[in-house]
Design an enzyme around this catalytic site. Structure first.
Site, PDB file in Angstrom:
ATOM      1  N   CYS A 130       0.717  -1.238   0.129  1.00 30.87           N
ATOM      2  CA  CYS A 130      -0.191   0.096   0.447  1.00 30.87           C
ATOM      3  C   CYS A 130       1.016   1.411  -0.019  1.00 30.87           C
ATOM      4  O   CYS A 130       0.538   1.738  -0.504  1.00 30.87           O
ATOM      5  CB  CYS A 130      -0.984   0.335   1.308  1.00 30.87           C
ATOM      6  SG  CYS A 130      -0.498  -0.647   3.207  1.00 30.87           S
ATOM      7  N   HIS A 260      -2.820   6.261   3.862  1.00 30.55           N
ATOM      8  CA  HIS A 260      -1.019   6.654   3.817  1.00 30.55           C
ATOM      9  C   HIS A 260      -1.293   7.628   3.024  1.00 30.55           C
ATOM     10  O   HIS A 260      -1.498   8.266   2.548  1.00 30.55           O
ATOM     11  CB  HIS A 260      -0.368   5.455   3.481  1.00 30.55           C
ATOM     12  CG  HIS A 260      -0.716   3.808   4.324  1.00 30.55           C
ATOM     13  ND1 HIS A 260      -1.165   4.034   5.419  1.00 30.55           N
ATOM     14  CD2 HIS A 260      -0.052   2.878   3.871  1.00 30.55           C
ATOM     15  CE1 HIS A 260      -0.983   3.141   5.646  1.00 30.55           C
ATOM     16  NE2 HIS A 260       0.384   2.192   4.360  1.00 30.55           N
TER      17      HIS A 260
HETATM   18  C1  2RA Z   1       2.140  -0.878   6.182  1.00 31.40           C
HETATM   19  N1  2RA Z   1       2.605  -1.546   4.548  1.00 31.40           N
HETATM   20  O1  2RA Z   1       1.203  -0.186   6.460  1.00 31.40           O
HETATM   21  C2  2RA Z   1       1.988  -2.233   5.022  1.00 31.40           C
HETATM   22  C3  2RA Z   1       1.186  -2.623   5.161  1.00 31.40           C
HETATM   23  N2  2RA Z   1       1.556  -3.731   4.300  1.00 31.40           N
HETATM   24  O2  2RA Z   1       2.683  -1.525   7.659  1.00 31.40           O
END
Ligand code: 2RA
Length: 353
Positions: A130, A260
């Site tokens: 991600c 994110h």
């Molecule tokens: C995280 N990208 O945010 C990782 C999850 N796959 O921890």
């Protein structure tokens, strides 16, 4: 006949978002949807487009008749079961880290490298992590025009990247601080959490996340790098098809539940301008540009969570680097960062079946 779609991991955090995506898609090309999960969840009923579907246990036979199987399960489950699904005739789209860097498995973001979908000798297609995925639509669009050479990024990753346990931990930490005097809580978070029975050992994060930021995500790799930082480097190179792309990433966990963000410093072969970048972002259907700092307008996770597009803002020409743009990206890590991208790959495949 219309293709059969399976979802493995139908009851997990990403699987649940996948069901929501299936329920809200305007076109639905599938003749049958099969929900698959661990034997523990078998028998559970989940509503998909008005029909209560019964979750079936993961087994080789569960893939019989399946055209496309989406996997939203841990690495070791995918490593074992995606090849079994492929042997049974399904194309597996895997959202784990098990196959991403295998040379004979394409790593696909449809708006960047959809052509790779057809290059799948093992019958497996991988979905990126991600963190990488959240900036790929924007970087792919800029790369087509200006040729990307170097990438320096810092991430601001949400708790849900660590799964349901990450979400639960952040809410528990917030609850433990509720009602405390701000000055006391800010300085003594660890003690307040311990006094509330939240042991540091039980946390998926290596430090308190509430009222804090933690410069760590993933596991420790050589020379002090985290697995998450190396994924950004390796996956960006593979998706963009630039094997020698210079990349340096610092991955940071922040007290956001979902979405994110990344601060991106991208250097190109050719000179770039903010105007040209704005135009490129505006023309990319999966990007929403919000870039009016004078009016206080830029993307934040709170605006973006629950949505499909990647949001881009704070686009600046780096003052001391003529070929470099700095910008800020936010993407829902459970949607485009995971379930949505996998589903978009499935939709692309459906067109080809
Ligand atoms: C995280 N990208 O945010 C990782 C999850 N796959 O921890």
């Amino acid at each position: 006949t219309a293709p059969v779609l399976a979802l493995v991991g139908a009851t997990g955090a990403v699987g649940t978002v996948m069901i929501d995506i299936m329920n809200t898609r305007s076109d639905f090309p599938w003749g049958e949807v099969r929900l698959i999960a661990s034997p523990r969840s078998a028998g559970k009923k989940i509503n998909v487009r008005g029909q209560d579907l019964t979750v079936v246990a993961l087994s080789p036979e569960a893939f019989d008749g399946v055209d496309i199987a989406m996997f939203d399960v841990p690495d070791e489950v995918s490593a074992q079961w995606a090849p079994i699904a492929a042997e049974r005739g399904a194309i597996a789209i895997d959202n784990s880290g098990a196959f991403r860097m295998d040379a004979d498995v394409p790593l696909v973001v449809p708006e960047v490298n959809a052509d790779q979908i057809d290059n799948r000798p093992r019958g497996i297609i991988a979905n990126p992590n991600c963190t990488t995925l959240s900036m790929m639509a924007s970087l792919g669009a800029l790369h087509r025009e200006f040729e990307l050479k170097e990438l320096v990024v810092a991430s601001y990753q949400a708790a849900s990247g660590a799964g349901q346990s990450g979400i639960d931990r952040l809410y528990a930490e917030i609850a433990a601080l509720a009602g405390k005097e701000a000055g006391v809580a800010a300085g003594d978070v660890a003690q307040v959490l311990a006094a509330a029975g939240l042991s540091a050992d039980d946390s998926p994060f290596p430090a308190p996340l509430v009222l804090n930021v933690v410069p760590w995500a993933g596991s420790l790799k050589d020379a002090g790098w985290s697995s998450e930082e190396l994924k950004v480097r390796n996956e960006a190179r593979k998706i963009l098809g630039i094997p020698d792309l210079k990349v340096s990433a610092t991955c940071v966990r922040v007290p956001v539940v979902t979405t994110h963000s990344l601060s991106v410093h991208a250097t190109f072969a050719r000179e770039v301008t903010v105007e040209a970048a704005h135009k490129i972002f505006e023309e990319q259907p999966t990007i929403v540009l919000i870039d009016d700092p004078a009016a206080g307008k830029f993307p934040t996770p709170a605006d973006v969570v629950g949505g499909d597009p990647t949001y881009v803002g704070r686009v600046r020409q780096a003052l001391d680097f003529p070929n470099t743009l700095d910008f800020f990206v936010c993407g829902d890590n459970l949607r485009k960062g995971a379930a949505l991208n996998t589903y978009e790959v499935a939709e692309e495949l459906a067109k080809r079946l």
